[in-house]
Structures are given as C-alpha cells and as structure tokens.
Design an enzyme around this catalytic site. Structure first.
Site, PDB file in Angstrom:
ATOM      1  N   ASP A 189       0.865  -1.176   0.000  1.00  0.00           N
ATOM      2  CA  ASP A 189       0.000   0.000   0.000  1.00  0.00           C
ATOM      3  C   ASP A 189       0.909   1.236   0.000  1.00  0.00           C
ATOM      4  OD1 ASP A 189      -2.178   1.676  -0.037  1.00  0.00           O
ATOM      5  OD2 ASP A 189      -3.254   0.676   1.579  1.00  0.00           O
TER       6      ASP A 189
HETATM    7  C1  BGC Z   1      -5.139   3.144   0.182  1.00  0.00           C
HETATM    8  C2  BGC Z   1      -5.303   2.131  -0.932  1.00  0.00           C
HETATM    9  C3  BGC Z   1      -5.231   2.824  -2.260  1.00  0.00           C
HETATM   10  C4  BGC Z   1      -3.895   3.528  -2.347  1.00  0.00           C
HETATM   11  C5  BGC Z   1      -3.652   4.204  -3.683  1.00  0.00           C
HETATM   12  C6  BGC Z   1      -3.923   4.014  -0.019  1.00  0.00           C
HETATM   13  O1  BGC Z   1      -3.896   5.081   0.860  1.00  0.00           O
HETATM   14  O2  BGC Z   1      -5.078   2.476   1.404  1.00  0.00           O
HETATM   15  O3  BGC Z   1      -6.530   1.455  -0.789  1.00  0.00           O
HETATM   16  O4  BGC Z   1      -5.413   1.920  -3.304  1.00  0.00           O
HETATM   17  O5  BGC Z   1      -3.831   4.507  -1.331  1.00  0.00           O
HETATM   18  O6  BGC Z   1      -4.411   5.342  -3.831  1.00  0.00           O
END
Ligand code: BGC
Length: 764
Positions: free
Chosen positions: A289
């Site tokens: 993530d």
């Molecule tokens: C979130 C993810 C997301 C990623 C990209 C993160 O902060 O937890 O679910 O896909 O950002 O935007």
C-alpha cells in the site's frame, strides 16, 4: 507451515525460498531454446531494471507531481507502474518512453483507484453489497472499467475485500460487509467485471484484491491500527474473500497497512509466501500500500528504509508503492548478498506475466478503449438500478410508498448535496453530473408539490438557525421526507468515527419535526450504519440509501414513490449503540449464551439485587443481546410468508448433496423482491463454529399471491472450515439449517453429515 513458525522462526521460509531458487536457475539454463518473452527479458535485465519493475511511482493529482517528471526514470527502466496519471496524452507519452525509448521496451501499468464507478458513480461498495446481487455488481465494475480505460488506466486498486465488524472504521464504506460468503461472491463479481472475459481487451483492467490482510480488524475501528487476529479467524473469516479472488484469477493483491500480531502485513512471510503462494498457488503480483514499506519503520519493525526493503523483498512483496526503499536499496542488498537475486526474478516474473496477460506487449496504448462514452445513458441506467437495489427499508408503518397526491416537505442536509451522495473514493465522478433526491422528486412530483428547506447546511451543522424555515415548510406540507446522514468525508480512509450517531443537530431537528404529528420518513445517506435510537420512535419509516452515487436521487424517488419496492438487505449488523460494537451475526455461542427470556429490562433490575441474580450470561444489562437490526434485514412494500422447510435427504454423505427448500409466498398486495437466505450451524466441531453462517441466498421476485419453492443445494465442502492445523476440514456431525429472511428469523431444520471425510480439497 504453521502459524507459529511464521512469527517465531523464519528458517523454513528461507529453506523453501532456496529450493525454489535452485529450481528456477536450473530451469532457466535448460530452457533457453524454447524460452518465452518473460524468460528472455528476465535474462537480459540488469539488477536496476529488475528493481525498476518492482517500483510504482506517483503520477498526477494525488501526488501533486507532473507525471512527465518521470519520463527519464521510465526511459531508464526505473518504473514498472505509475499511479494517478489522469491525462491520456501523458499516459501515451510515458508509455512511449517505456516501450519505444527504454532499453527493453517493457510497457507500464497505469493504476488508479476505480472503486465504485468512474465518471458514472455507483453506490459505495457497502451499498452495492446491500443489493445481494453479484450480477449487478459485476455490471457496475464492467462499466467503471470501460470508462476508466478511456483515460489510459489499465489497473484498478479494487476490489477491497476486507471483512469488517466495526462501523466506526471509516473504510467500512468501501467494504462488502461483514460476511465472508457474501463478500467472496461480490468480490469475485467485481474481479470479473473489471477484468472482463479477456484481460487483453483494451477496456479491461487488471484488478487488485486489497488489503491483504485483516485490515478491517483494526483495533477500536481506528484506521491503520493493529489487528489481533489468530490463525483460525484469519483463515475462516478474513482470508476467505481473498482466496475466492485468487481462484477467480485476480491479477494482483495489495498488502494492508496494519500489523497482524506483531508482523506488518507488508513484510509478512506467512501471508505473502506460505498462504498466497504455497497454499493457494496464486499467480498475481503483490503491491504494497502507499508507502507501507517505509512505514514499517514507524511500526517499530524495520530500522531504516534499507532494512524495510530487505524484509519486504524477503517476505515476498513484489512491488513497492510510492516510497523508495526498493529503488534506493534493493540492488545494493542483492550485491551485498543480503537478498538473493532470484527473489527479484520471481517478483519481476509475476509482474511481467500480468503485463503479458493484459496484452500490453502487443498493444501498449490500448487505444481501442478510448471511444467509450462517459455517462452513457445505459451506464446511468445501470447506476440507477444499482442504487435502487441497494436501498434497505428498515422500518415502515405504512407511510411508504408515498402517496403522490398532496405536498411533501423535503428537509435535511443530504436532500440536495450532490457531492456528498457520491461517497468516499470518488476521484473521477463530478457533482455536476449527479442527480439529487430533491431534483428527482421535483421532476416527478412537480415544483409546487415539493417544499424544500434543508434546516441544516451540512450534516455536522450544530446551529439551529435553519430550524424555523424547515418547520415552516413541514407545517405547510402533508408529509415530511428528512434526508439525514453523513457527508462523504466522514467515512473512507482515515475517517473513522467514535460516535456513529447522526452528527450535528440532525436528531434535534428530526424530533421537532416529529412533534408536528405528520407522516415523517427518515432517509439515511451514510457510509456506515448509523445509530438511530433517539429518533426511531418519532419517525414512520426508515430507508437506508448509503451513499448512492450519481443516480442516487432518481433511485430514491423510484422507491419512495413506489415505482419499485425496496429489495436491499443489510450486509452488516446495525447496532443500537456504538457501545455494542463489535456486534455481528456470525459470532460464537460462548459457554454462557444469553437467554432472552431471562434478560430483565434495565429499569426493572431491582435495587440491591443479589450479585448473581441477573442470569450471568453474555449480554449487556442496558442493551440486552440484540442489535437494532440483524444482518440480512430489509423490508419490502409487500409481505412474504415462508412455509414447509424440507431437508432432503437428511443425511449428507461424502460426495453427495442435500437440498434445503422452502415455499416463499408473496402474501401482500404488491410485486416485490425477497432475498431468501440460507444459514447453517455446525453444532459441535474440533474448533468452535459461529452460531450461524450464511451459505446461500436467492433474490426472488413475486407478484401478489404468487409463490415459489426455493431450493438450495448443500455439499460437504459448503460446511467445511479451517481446523487447528489450518487445513480445510469437514467434520461429521449434526448441523442446524435455516431458510429465513434475516440472520435471526427463519424456518429451521436439521441435517447430519455422515462418515469420516478426508480434508476437503475444495474451498468454501
Ligand atoms: C489506500 C489504498 C489505495 C492507495 C492508492 C492508499 O492510501 O489504502 O486502498 O489503493 O492509497 O491510492
């Protein structure tokens, strides 16, 4: 490998890694002649180019960087994927740099959070889950994929298949609810919708099952907090939708921000190797993530970025999102012998295979997708249908559907809030395209029949300044519709709430309106269950609309005015008070289960009562044992009757099946759709099992007076669970079964599972 060895002894992981490496290098040498593109590329890549493929870099809007700043990096083979490049010309330019100007010409992935629609916004995932309709969910994801691909997106960070039991957690809005069976079916439907029948089609997106794993178990519902989840719960609950997505061929996985019992998911060898690769044989690649690799320093798990890169790569993390631990340190770690290069080869191979499955080597620009119209009439109609089916009628004393004669006062902060009804994770939807309930009601009923006064500017408004105008409008009207709830920003990532009542002065205004004595309908637009105890007795109906998206207003008008009967069912338990959280239907029985008849109302507890005179069972003195509404609850404008439950045969033998059936009749006066639900309970097992587990459901639409025999098939593997040794087992014994209308009520029967069965090969 057992749970214990993941966390206390990583040696077996190393041993298996080394074995795989030996096999891989042997194969590579033997197969040069017949090798394919991926093998050839792997053989010619430098260490830096391998690390490049393992790096996802920030592109546009959310990173506030000009995506073209990455041109040199891309030309040098320093990026495998970019996120948030939302200008098709920039996508083309960057892809050209990768394909035509870099040494090896490896195309880029372009990722985006396409979560519940793109320009056409569908209900939030929790709302879509309330429709209990995989086909509808698949269709929504397909439309989102087609719209997003017109911008050059080829990879979406969805579906989120995190199970959660905590409405305080803001990301419950993005979840598919609390049940592993329902979330698995719907998650798979989303994967199918995004990826289409053929991933090489220009309008298909690689999907990403996230967040692996147990993110929804965040302590206290605070986002990013730790998950204390043992192996039993992990396998039997949190992992089930991920396994289903793996079996459906999902192209990628995203690790979770949280730690699980001391080990951050981003560098968790038990999850990323033992379960994902060894047990499931999953082929998609794993991305971290956003900066979750370097966040392991704050977790207290990694000393610095180099340490984090070593731990993540060793555990099996294939690609790092946004932070630069891999690009900064991985090549050096390999050169210095701390990370075997073959681990990088495995990771790069997985990434390249997905690029190959997407057909990017043949068609990197995917221009064929560019012409699909945004907000096409059929897309809007699909969004309207999805929103209609997501609406859950919790209460109705007969005021709904609304009589179309007479006037209606439309009140509340969510009646005409186009941005708010789109919900969380709406990067590409626009409020200008959104149809609000006020606009839709005015269109159907006519301007003069609708008296509008919001009463409160936004959901958190505490000022009572707008009350007189709202009360004035209500006095003039025959009926009152109050659109209550939460703004979009009050749910979603990092947006947890400790108090899940209606915020601001909404409750006060509802009570003042109720005092007028006119029919009052409460419509709740929110990203989570909202506790409504203070206002429930003052209202005549409650309709939950979640955040219903672009066409939410039209869908609400359709249902409020009786064009269609509501057919949504709760995909989560709805509490009376936040103090009951976590409360969920598939809980364990305990050694002292509550006995309803022995629970005294709080006010009836005698003063000076003897210490153990109040039954000593598992419940709350002040709120009893039940939530306000159980999982699966939802009313229609008709009335359904269930009769004649039959289990046939009553003994389930290995390899056989039983049929559980009941007659469901529409005994009311309107056509309506009932969601008929099948539950079971394993009465005695080597690990305790929940008091009920959903094992099937069917949406049945019946005319008044019509009835249908609804039949479910149950096989031994439907009754299986992961045992103490983390193997899937089916154990002989007695099972209770129910066909019902929610997780609490239904017709009950029994079946026996006979004979010693070998561990079941199939998944749930
Ligand atoms: C979130 C993810 C997301 C990623 C990209 C993160 O902060 O937890 O679910 O896909 O950002 O935007």
């Amino acid at each position: 490998m057992t749970w214990k060895s993941w966390t206390t002894d990583l040696c077996p992981v190393w041993a298996s890694v080394l074995l795989v490496l030996a096999a891989v290098s042997l194969e590579a040498e033997e197969e040069v002649a017949g090798e394919g593109r991926v093998e050839r590329l792997l053989r010619s890549m430098t260490l830096e180019e391998k690390v490049g493929q393992m790096s996802l870099r920030g592109g546009g809007s959310s990173s506030k960087r000009d995506p073209l700043d990455h041109l040199d990096t891309v030309r040098a083979g320093g990026a495998g994927a970019l996120i948030n490049v939302m200008d098709p010309a920039a996508v083309d330019r960057l892809q050209r740099a990768a394909v035509e100007e870099s040494r090896l010409g490896i195309p880029l992935l372009f990722g985006r959070d396409v979560i519940h629609g793109f320009r056409t916004v569908f209900p939030i995932p929790l709302g879509q889950a309330a429709a209990w309709n995989p086909d509808l969910v698949e269709k929504g994801a397909r439309i989102a994929a087609r719209e997003a691909s017109t911008f050059g997106v080829n990879w979406t960070f969805a579906p989120m298949v995190d199970i959660t039991r905590d409405p305080r957690w803001g990301r419950i809005a993005e979840s598919l609810g609390e049940d592993p069976y329902l979330a698995s079916l719907l998650g798979v439907a989303m994967v199918r919708g995004f990826q289409g029948e053929d991933l090489t089609r220009a309008d298909s997106l690689a999907a990403c099952a996230k967040h692996f794993a147990a993110y929804g178990a965040a302590e206290g519902g605070r986002d990013y907090d730790s998950a204390q989840v043992g192996p039993n719960l992990l396998r039997n609950l949190y992992l089930r939708p991920f396994h289903a997505a793996a079996e459906a061929g999902v192209a990628s996985y995203m690790t979770a921000f949280n730690e699980i019992d001391g080990v951050p998911a981003t560098a968790h060898p038990g999850l990323l190797r033992s379960i994902l690769r060894e047990d499931w044989g999953a082929e998609g690649f794993v991305v971290s993530d956003w900066e979750s690799v370097t966040e392991m320093i704050a977790h207290g798990f990694s000393a610095d970025a180099r340490d984090a890169a070593r731990q993540a790569a060793t555990a099996g993390l294939d690609m790092e999102m946004m932070s630069e631990a891999y690009s900064g340190h991985l090549a050096a770690l390999v050169r210095e012998g701390e990370v075997p290069e073959a681990l990088l080869d495995e990771a790069v191979e997985r990434i390249l295979r997905i690029k190959e499955r997407l057909g990017l080597f043949e068609d990197p620009y995917r221009r064929a997708s560019r012409g699909f119209p945004l907000l096409a009439p059929e897309s809007l109609e699909a969004a309207r249908e999805a929103a209609r089916q997501s609406l859950v009628l919790l209460e109705n004393d007969g005021v709904l559907p609304l009589d179309q004669e007479g006037t209606v006062a439309v009140i509340g902060p969510l009646a005409d809030a186009p941005h708010e009804q789109l919900g969380t994770w709406t990067f590409d939807g626009r409020k200008e395209d959104t149809r609000t309930p006020l606009a839709a009601l005015r269109q159907v009923l006519g301007e003069e029949q609708v008296l509008h006064a919001p009463g409160l500017a936004v959901s958190r408004t505490r000022s009572r300044e707008g009350f007189p105008e709202a009360l004035g409008a209500a006095r003039k009207a025959d009926r009152i519709l109050f659109f209550a709830g939460e703004e979009a920003i009050l749910s979603g990532e990092a947006h947890s709430r400790a108090d899940i009542r209606l915020p601001g002065a909404q409750e006060d205004l509802i009570l003042e309106l109720a005092a007028l004595g006119k029919p009052l309908v409460l419509v709740v637009l929110a990203g989570r269950p909202i506790t409504l105890e203070r206002v429930l007795s003052g209202v005549d109906a409650v309709l939950v609309a979640w955040h219903p998206g672009t066409m939410g207003g039209s869908a609400l008008a359709d249902v409020l005015l009786g064009e269609v009967s509501p057919s949504g069912r709760l995909p989560v338990t709805w509490p009376k008070s936040v103090g009951q959280v976590p409360i969920f239907y598939n809980h364990k029985n305990t050694g002292r289960p509550p006995q309803e008849e022995k629970i005294l109302p709080f006010d009836d507890i005698p003063a000076g009562a003897w210490q153990s005179s109040l039954s000593n069972t598992s419940h709350y003195l002040d709120l009893g044992m039940h939530p306000r509404y159980p999982f699966g609850h939802g009313l229609t404008y008709s009335r359904f009757e269930y009769r004649d439950l039959k289990v046939s045969p009553q003994v389930l033998t290995p390899g056989g099946a039983v049929e559980v059936s009941a007659t469901v009749a529409n005994a009311g006066r309107r056509q309506a759709t009932e969601v008929v639900q099948l539950y079971f309970r394993d009465e005695v097992a080597s690990l305790t099992r929940p008091v009920k587990e959903l094992a099937g459901f069917r949406r049945v639409t019946l005319e008044p007076g019509e009835e249908e025999r609804v039949t479910f098939q149950l096989e031994a593997e439907d009754l299986a669970f992961y045992g103490w040794d983390q193997q899937l087992v089916t154990e002989p014994g007695s099972f209770r079964v129910w066909i019902g209308w929610n997780a609490r009520e239904g017709l009950e029967g029994r079946l026996e599972l006979s004979g010693e069965l070998a561990p079941a090969a199939a998944e749930h």
